[in-house]
Design a protein around this motif. Structure first.
Motif, PDB file in Angstrom:
ATOM      1  N   GLY A  11       0.810  -1.212   0.000  1.00 42.43           N
ATOM      2  CA  GLY A  11       0.000   0.000   0.000  1.00 42.43           C
ATOM      3  C   GLY A  11       0.839   1.257   0.000  1.00 42.43           C
ATOM      4  N   LYS A  12       1.940   1.220   0.733  1.00 45.56           N
ATOM      5  CA  LYS A  12       2.831   2.382   0.771  1.00 45.56           C
ATOM      6  C   LYS A  12       3.493   2.584  -0.590  1.00 45.56           C
ATOM      7  N   SER A  41       1.097   4.037  -3.067  1.00 42.29           N
ATOM      8  CA  SER A  41       0.538   5.361  -2.771  1.00 42.29           C
ATOM      9  C   SER A  41       1.415   6.523  -3.229  1.00 42.29           C
ATOM     10  N   GLN A  97      -0.271  -4.996  -8.314  1.00 44.33           N
ATOM     11  CA  GLN A  97      -1.403  -4.058  -8.255  1.00 44.33           C
ATOM     12  C   GLN A  97      -2.723  -4.814  -8.286  1.00 44.33           C
ATOM     13  N   CYS A 105      -7.879  -5.341  -1.110  1.00 38.85           N
ATOM     14  CA  CYS A 105      -8.565  -4.199  -0.488  1.00 38.85           C
ATOM     15  C   CYS A 105      -9.942  -4.576   0.037  1.00 38.85           C
ATOM     16  N   HIS A 108       0.089  12.479   8.715  1.00 41.82           N
ATOM     17  CA  HIS A 108      -0.967  11.496   8.904  1.00 41.82           C
ATOM     18  C   HIS A 108      -1.991  12.013   9.908  1.00 41.82           C
ATOM     19  N   HIS A 152      -9.234   4.904  -2.278  1.00 36.43           N
ATOM     20  CA  HIS A 152      -9.301   5.778  -3.454  1.00 36.43           C
ATOM     21  C   HIS A 152      -9.028   4.925  -4.695  1.00 36.43           C
ATOM     22  N   ARG A 159      -5.837   2.751  -4.054  1.00 41.00           N
ATOM     23  CA  ARG A 159      -4.926   3.216  -3.016  1.00 41.00           C
ATOM     24  C   ARG A 159      -5.688   3.284  -1.701  1.00 41.00           C
ATOM     25  N   SER A 190      -5.566   4.867   2.119  1.00 38.19           N
ATOM     26  CA  SER A 190      -4.933   5.914   2.916  1.00 38.19           C
ATOM     27  C   SER A 190      -4.367   5.326   4.196  1.00 38.19           C
TER      28      SER A 190
END
Length: 299
Positions: free
Chosen positions: A44-45, A48, A102, A109, A144, A155, A162, A164
């Motif tokens: 995820g990082k 992003s 991806q 997710c 953050h 998102h 992505r 958050s």
């Protein structure tokens, strides 16, 4: 009079216990995607940001380089992430998410959102946001802290998903647990113990005799983690097996004379670290945070 406070008073202990509980929730819901909570956070990082460097990811996740490389190994093996060295500067490593990575992250997710909803249904969404803010304050993640006011956690743009990190409860607690663990590890370095090892000695000391199952319950650790923590303590002669009257009774652990001596000397280092933490962040703030983290651990 024993100056050692009960386990619930240890800032590091309650953080690690809460982190283990949340990790179990998120790991469970990410199983179908073949991913752990830790791997989800790393991917995820990387997903992003436009450019993810090894140093940048390591710093934000509060992971040392060795730990991050170990976590990246299965992701590279499964061809989810690549590590590139641009130009001639071999010190700069770029992490890139593959198309396969991806796609898997997009699928994962769904599990992450289920875990997110399960936890916040039990603990409370507003309360979770407030706790994340406090944890990001603890780790110095001001960006953050400010952005966590947003309720938009996922998102999607051009088929790229992505999440958050500001809204990721598991990330916030795990990041804070690593941050505080490093602080306590530094405080215990002269005692030649890690905070993991000290916590085990402390639990055995308090119980006098304790089974593996009971030790797992009070620490929130799984059996594999406990065995890894117990091994060096047994090798150094700090732990021994207590006598059991029946052959099929669970194995009991107890402190040896050397273990009791080590614990008594190490707890002075622990106490100094505990006092330094509460001097830096405030005693009442630390007590408030421990109370909230205990609620997370039993949610």
């Amino acid at each position: 009079m024993n100056r050692f406070p009960p386990p619930s008073k240890c800032n590091c202990f309650v953080l690690r216990h809460a982190a283990r509980k949340l990790t179990q929730i998120y790991d469970h819901h990410l199983t179908d995607a073949g991913m752990t909570a830790n791997q989800f956070t790393i991917i995820g990082k990387v997903a992003s940001v436009t450019t993810a460097t090894m140093g940048g990811v390591s710093e934000e996740l509060v992971m040392d380089r060795t730990t991050l490389l170990r976590a990246l190994k299965p992701l590279r093996r499964e061809m989810l992430i690549t590590i590139d060295t641009p130009g001639t500067d071999r010190r700069k490593h770029l992490l890139r998410l593959t198309e396969r990575g991806q796609r898997l992250f997009n699928a994962a997710c769904n599990g992450w959102c289920t875990a997110h909803a399960e936890f916040e249904d039990k603990y409370g969404a507003a309360r979770a946001t407030a706790l994340r803010n406090e944890l990001f304050f603890l780790t110095g993640q001001k960006d953050h802290h400010e952005s966590s006011k947003s309720h938009r956690v996922v998102h999607i743009h051009n088929n790229v998903t992505r999440v958050s990190l500001s809204s990721d409860n598991c990330f916030a607690v795990r990041q804070a647990a690593r941050f505080v663990s490093q602080m306590y590890d530094r405080g215990l370095v002269d005692a030649n113990l890690t905070i993991d090892q000290y916590s085990i000695l402390s639990r055995v000391h308090d119980a006098n005799e304790i089974t593996m199952r009971q030790l797992a319950e009070v620490t929130g650790a799984d059996r594999t983690t406990l065995v890894r923590g117990l091994q060096p303590l047994r090798i150094k002669g700090y732990l021994a097996n207590a006598h059991v009257s029946r052959p099929r009774e669970p194995q009991l652990f107890t402190l040896t004379a050397a273990g009791r001596t080590k614990f008594r000397s190490a707890r002075e280092y622990w106490l100094r670290t505990q006092e330094a933490f509460e001097h830096q962040f405030g005693r009442s703030w630390a007590a408030m945070l421990r109370e909230e983290l205990y609620a997370v651990a039993i949610a």
